[in-house]
Enzyme design. Structure first.
Site, PDB file in Angstrom:
ATOM      1  CD  GLU A 213      -2.893  -1.128   0.094  1.00 35.30           C
ATOM      2  OE1 GLU A 213      -3.071  -0.047  -0.508  1.00 35.30           O
ATOM      3  OE2 GLU A 213      -3.510  -2.160  -0.214  1.00 35.30           O
ATOM      4  CB  CYS A 247      -1.054   7.500   1.050  1.00 34.64           C
ATOM      5  SG  CYS A 247      -2.395   6.476   1.697  1.00 34.64           S
TER       6      CYS A 247
END
Length: 444
Positions: A213, A247
């Site tokens: 991720e 993010c």
């Protein structure tokens, strides 16, 4: 306290011997483990909030929402649906093969979870939920850069689990490297693309599967007919969540030239209202940059953009003692500027104008695939063109972050530069499982 290499190997061997017991555990047994984790989280909520304020100056509300809310929801989701997830999936066999075909989801085995520093508790606990739901054993390493959060994460996991099921080791790069030397069956890493490449290379030595991720330069496109007030409010809020250290933040905004200046005025006013009191920045509302190195990196983006001709439409100031960077709006930013090349991870919003959506699409084609892409438009053909001609981990239309917030229905993950694999809900259970084909021939 950093664990010794001998202690890490001892626990790894213990879990290796136990993994098949965990693999054959029932849905009820796995649910009981998950509910122990939920109880430990709830018992340590105050300590979580204190750690988050110490590490990132995050408010209690943001600590609970950003770190714990999603984990608790994912536990409830798994407990509610685990019996169905674990059930074999019947497949119609080929006519030439009389018999019974099934897909059975079985545990991958030994899973290593390496967490990030920006959401240092939630993004360690979140992947552990599907890992346990799928019948795996886990070793977790929280990120050392958020030291207080690492400690409370370790406390929660030790209260919730026997070390045969889930063990946790604190420490820095040396500890991470020691763990990556071991032959785990699966590695789940959340962090930067640069470190993701290191993790993937280490996993390849053992032919371990990976979930990465990562992140990327998440674009936002705002069409001429979009609701500028709604767009500005949501973009401002998410760009500065955790002081921009997220993010999924909007990393660059492309606004139709006819409304670019109007948007800049609105988003600047939103920042002013959100974070300034009597002209002074409210650091408790914004949060702080995690350390001095990252503070220097973030502030250098503003300096570099200015030097290349960009204009500061709002903000631009900073406080190195408190590691605060004002929410900053940059306009007319050259694409060669560092702030347009690197993932920002700070409260800076570059805003550029476009005349035709093709300009933005060409810009995106020249770069890595981001974790998220956002578009504000009421023109369905334009939206379909943007989605069809670009690639990203996920897309939200006329909002920010929502595709990643649908934790029960949509998979969350990146693509290529922004990640490998996806989780949330049943997608996490299947990501941390092996889909095993089983064919039973009909009696003759």
């Amino acid at each position: 306290m950093t664990a010794s290499a001998d202690e890490i190997r001892r626990v790894f061997a213990l879990q290796r011997a136990y993994q098949y017991t965990a693999k054959t555990s029932t849905a009820a047994q796995r649910k009981e483990k998950l509910l122990r984790l939920k109880a430990a989280i709830e018992a340590n909520t105050d300590a979580v909030c204190e750690a988050m304020y110490a590490d990132l100056r995050r408010s209690r509300q943001m600590a609970i929402y950003g770190e714990l809310h999603g984990v608790l929801n994912s536990i409830d989701e798994a407990v509610a649906h685990l019996d169905a997830w674990m059930s074999p999936v019947e497949i119609e066999p080929a006519p030439t093969l009389p018999g019974k075909s099934q897909i059975r989801y079985e545990a991958r085995g030994q899973v290593l979870v390496l967490g990030p520093w920006n959401f240092p508790i939630g993004l360690v606990l979140s992947p552990i939920v599907p890992a346990i739901a799928a019948g795996n054993v886990v070793i977790a390493k929280p990120n050392e850069m958020s030291a207080q959060s690492s400690a409370i994460t370790a406390k929660i996991l030790r209260e919730a689990f026997d070390e045969r099921d889930v063990a946790v080791f604190e420490g820095g790069i040396e500890t991470a490297n020691q763990l990556l030397e071991l032959p785990f069956n699966h590695v789940f890493f959340t962090g930067s693309p640069a470190v993701g490449r290191v993790v993937m290379a280490a996993a390849a030595k053992h032919l371990a599967s990976v979930t990465l991720e990562l992140g990327g330069k998440n674009p936002v496109v705002i069409d001429a007919g979009a609701d500028l007030v709604a767009a500005a409010g949501k973009i401002a809020a998410i760009r500065t969540m955790n002081s921009g250290q997220l993010c999924l933040c909007p990393d660059n905004v492309w606004v139709h030239r006819s409304v670019r200046d109007q948007f800049v005025g609105i988003v600047s006013a939103v920042f002013q209202k959100m974070y300034f009191v009597d002209g002074k920045l409210n650091g408790d509302a914004l949060g702080k940059i995690v350390d001095d190195r990252n503070f220097a990196r973030v502030t250098s983006y503003i300096d570099d953009a200015r030097a290349r001709g960009a204009k500061v439409a709002f903000g631009g100031g900073n406080d190195p003692v408190q590691r605060l960077v004002e929410p900053t709006v940059l306009v007319d930013v050259p694409v060669a500027a560092k702030v347009m090349q690197d993932e920002i991870f700070g409260p800076i919003l570059p805003v550029n104008a476009f005349d035709d959506i093709g300009e933005v699409i060409d810009y995106l084609h020249a770069r890595g695939k981001p974790l998220a892409a956002y578009i504000y438009s009421n023109d369905e053909k334009l939206v379909d063109r943007f989605i069809g001609e670009t690639s990203s981990g996920g897309v939200t239309v006329n909002d920010i972050l929502s595709h990643a917030s649908d934790a029960s229905g949509l998979p969350f993950g990146g693509v290529n530069d922004s990640g490998i694999g996806a989780y949330h809900g049943i997608h996490g259970f299947r990501e941390l499982s092996h889909a095993r084909s089983v064919f039973s021939a009909a009696p003759k």
